[in-house]
Design a protein around this motif. Structure first.
Motif, mmCIF file in Angstrom:
data_model
loop_
_atom_site.group_PDB
_atom_site.id
_atom_site.type_symbol
_atom_site.label_atom_id
_atom_site.label_comp_id
_atom_site.label_asym_id
_atom_site.label_seq_id
_atom_site.Cartn_x
_atom_site.Cartn_y
_atom_site.Cartn_z
ATOM 1 N N THR A 12 0.839 -1.187 0.000
ATOM 2 C CA THR A 12 0.000 0.000 0.000
ATOM 3 C C THR A 12 0.883 1.249 0.000
ATOM 4 O O THR A 12 1.973 1.260 0.570
ATOM 5 N N GLY A 13 0.407 2.286 -0.678
ATOM 6 C CA GLY A 13 1.198 3.508 -0.775
ATOM 7 C C GLY A 13 2.521 3.266 -1.471
ATOM 8 O O GLY A 13 3.566 3.757 -1.037
ATOM 9 N N GLY A 14 2.467 2.542 -2.587
ATOM 10 C CA GLY A 14 3.704 2.108 -3.246
ATOM 11 C C GLY A 14 4.152 2.942 -4.416
ATOM 12 O O GLY A 14 5.017 2.504 -5.174
ATOM 13 N N SER A 15 3.619 4.141 -4.579
ATOM 14 C CA SER A 15 3.951 4.925 -5.768
ATOM 15 C C SER A 15 5.251 5.711 -5.633
ATOM 16 O O SER A 15 5.811 6.161 -6.639
ATOM 17 N N ARG A 16 5.729 5.897 -4.403
ATOM 18 C CA ARG A 16 6.940 6.708 -4.223
ATOM 19 C C ARG A 16 7.601 6.365 -2.892
ATOM 20 O O ARG A 16 7.054 5.622 -2.082
ATOM 21 N N VAL A 33 3.960 -7.997 -7.999
ATOM 22 C CA VAL A 33 3.687 -6.937 -7.027
ATOM 23 C C VAL A 33 2.566 -6.017 -7.497
ATOM 24 O O VAL A 33 2.621 -5.467 -8.603
ATOM 25 N N ALA A 34 1.562 -5.857 -6.642
ATOM 26 C CA ALA A 34 0.547 -4.820 -6.821
ATOM 27 C C ALA A 34 0.822 -3.715 -5.812
ATOM 28 O O ALA A 34 1.303 -3.975 -4.702
ATOM 29 N N ILE A 35 0.550 -2.480 -6.216
ATOM 30 C CA ILE A 35 0.691 -1.357 -5.294
ATOM 31 C C ILE A 35 -0.602 -0.545 -5.297
ATOM 32 O O ILE A 35 -1.381 -0.607 -6.249
ATOM 33 N N THR A 36 -0.825 0.198 -4.217
ATOM 34 C CA THR A 36 -1.921 1.150 -4.205
ATOM 35 C C THR A 36 -1.368 2.563 -4.207
ATOM 36 O O THR A 36 -0.221 2.811 -3.798
ATOM 37 N N TYR A 37 -2.196 3.486 -4.650
ATOM 38 C CA TYR A 37 -1.845 4.903 -4.668
ATOM 39 C C TYR A 37 -3.136 5.696 -4.505
ATOM 40 O O TYR A 37 -4.235 5.161 -4.640
ATOM 41 N N VAL A 38 -2.990 7.000 -4.237
ATOM 42 C CA VAL A 38 -4.162 7.867 -4.142
ATOM 43 C C VAL A 38 -4.158 8.881 -5.271
ATOM 44 O O VAL A 38 -5.073 8.949 -6.079
ATOM 45 N N ASN A 39 -3.086 9.688 -5.366
ATOM 46 C CA ASN A 39 -3.047 10.775 -6.342
ATOM 47 C C ASN A 39 -1.974 10.619 -7.412
ATOM 48 O O ASN A 39 -2.118 11.154 -8.500
ATOM 49 N N SER A 40 -0.910 9.912 -7.104
ATOM 50 C CA SER A 40 0.249 9.874 -8.004
ATOM 51 C C SER A 40 0.124 8.752 -9.031
ATOM 52 O O SER A 40 0.895 7.790 -9.045
ATOM 53 N N ASP A 86 0.255 -13.476 -1.064
ATOM 54 C CA ASP A 86 1.160 -14.076 -0.089
ATOM 55 C C ASP A 86 1.742 -13.063 0.890
ATOM 56 O O ASP A 86 2.108 -13.420 2.011
ATOM 57 N N ILE A 87 1.870 -11.817 0.454
ATOM 58 C CA ILE A 87 2.574 -10.802 1.236
ATOM 59 C C ILE A 87 1.769 -9.508 1.216
ATOM 60 O O ILE A 87 1.421 -9.015 0.139
ATOM 61 N N LEU A 88 1.488 -8.965 2.369
ATOM 62 C CA LEU A 88 0.893 -7.628 2.479
ATOM 63 C C LEU A 88 1.889 -6.723 3.184
ATOM 64 O O LEU A 88 2.357 -7.052 4.283
ATOM 65 N N VAL A 89 2.189 -5.588 2.565
ATOM 66 C CA VAL A 89 3.025 -4.569 3.202
ATOM 67 C C VAL A 89 2.184 -3.322 3.412
ATOM 68 O O VAL A 89 1.782 -2.664 2.446
ATOM 69 N N ASN A 90 1.908 -3.010 4.666
ATOM 70 C CA ASN A 90 1.147 -1.810 5.022
ATOM 71 C C ASN A 90 2.110 -0.631 5.096
ATOM 72 O O ASN A 90 2.771 -0.409 6.118
ATOM 73 N N ASN A 91 2.197 0.129 4.016
ATOM 74 C CA ASN A 91 3.128 1.242 3.954
ATOM 75 C C ASN A 91 2.442 2.601 3.874
ATOM 76 O O ASN A 91 3.015 3.609 4.275
ATOM 77 N N ALA A 92 1.233 2.659 3.354
ATOM 78 C CA ALA A 92 0.554 3.945 3.170
ATOM 79 C C ALA A 92 0.438 4.690 4.498
ATOM 80 O O ALA A 92 0.116 4.096 5.533
#
Length: 246
Positions: A12-16, A33-40, A86-92
């Protein structure tokens, strides 16, 4: 490095910043790998392209971490489109700075929603998909261990909360073979916290190593926790902080 071959990760929050470095590190070790983003959106697509250039599947999904339905939807969509999770990374996360008198309750609510409720919602959704060997890794902060400046109380509160969540989920999910861990980065050179800002020298001086980290140094710790060598590590808080808390 191919220890994550066949694994699927969501960051999550993987755009930068640290999130983008983590996405690239996991892909370099063989994960889709999948990532989430909001604005970028452009930067998110760039990270997804970098994943694909490493021979892996990459996916960018828009999801506001403050919206639990959007977070859960992104988890489910990543698992569906990439075939598993398999893997969740809570970064946002969000990083409010200000005195108690300056940060209103709306800011409190938004910060808790992104930094605490978001990881909880993501973990709750991910637990439906993760099997034996699954990983949940959250990104905390060095200020959860030591707060040397005023104006960081709200941010420190939310990052400290992740430690309790990590220990609790480690107990709950351990019987399923899922590990849950927390990484506290130290000062890290990112767009939001550049190593050349006016106060950077003072901040770096509070670490034992006397410098900022780069994103790859934090990502390598996350990649270790995501890999097979960390299969007996759970409920742990790992300080990748250059000795900030020493």
């Amino acid at each position: 490095m191919n220890e994550l071959h066949g694994k699927v990760a969501l960051v999550t929050g993987g755009s930068r910043g640290i999130g983008a470095a983590i996405a690239r590190a996991l892909a370099a070790r063989g994960a889709d790998v999948a990532i989430t983003y909001v604005n970028s959106e452009d930067r998110a697509n760039e990270v997804a392209c970098d994943v694909k250039e490493r021979g892996r599947r990459g996916l960018a999904l828009r999801a506001d971490a403050a919206d639990p339905a959007a977070v859960a939807g992104a988890v489910d969509e990543a698992a569906e489109l990439l075939g598993r999770l398999d893997i969740l990374v809570n970064n946002a996360g969000v990083f409010p700075v200000g005195a108690l008198s300056e940060l209103d309750i709306a800011t409190f609510d938004r910060t808790v929603a992104v930094n605490v409720r978001g990881p909880y919602a993501a973990a709750r959704a991910a637990a439906r998909h993760l099997g034996d060997g699954g990983r949940i890794i959250s990104i905390g902060s060095n200020v959860a261990e030591r707060v040397p400046f005023p104006g960081l109380a709200l941010y420190a509160l939310t990052k400290t909360a992740l430690a309790g969540m990590t220990r609790g989920l480690a107990r709950e999910l351990g019987p399923q073979g899922i590990t849950v861990n927390l990484v506290h980065p130290g000062p890290t050179d990112t767009d939001a916290n550049p190593a050349d800002q006016p106060q950077a020298q003072a901040i770096a001086g509070l670490t034992a190593l006397g410098r900022y980290a780069d994103g790859d140094e934090i990502a390598s710790v996350v990649a270790f926790l995501a890999g097979p060598d960390a299969r007996y590590v759970t409920g742990a808080t790992v300080n990748a902080d250059g000795g900030w808390a020493a």
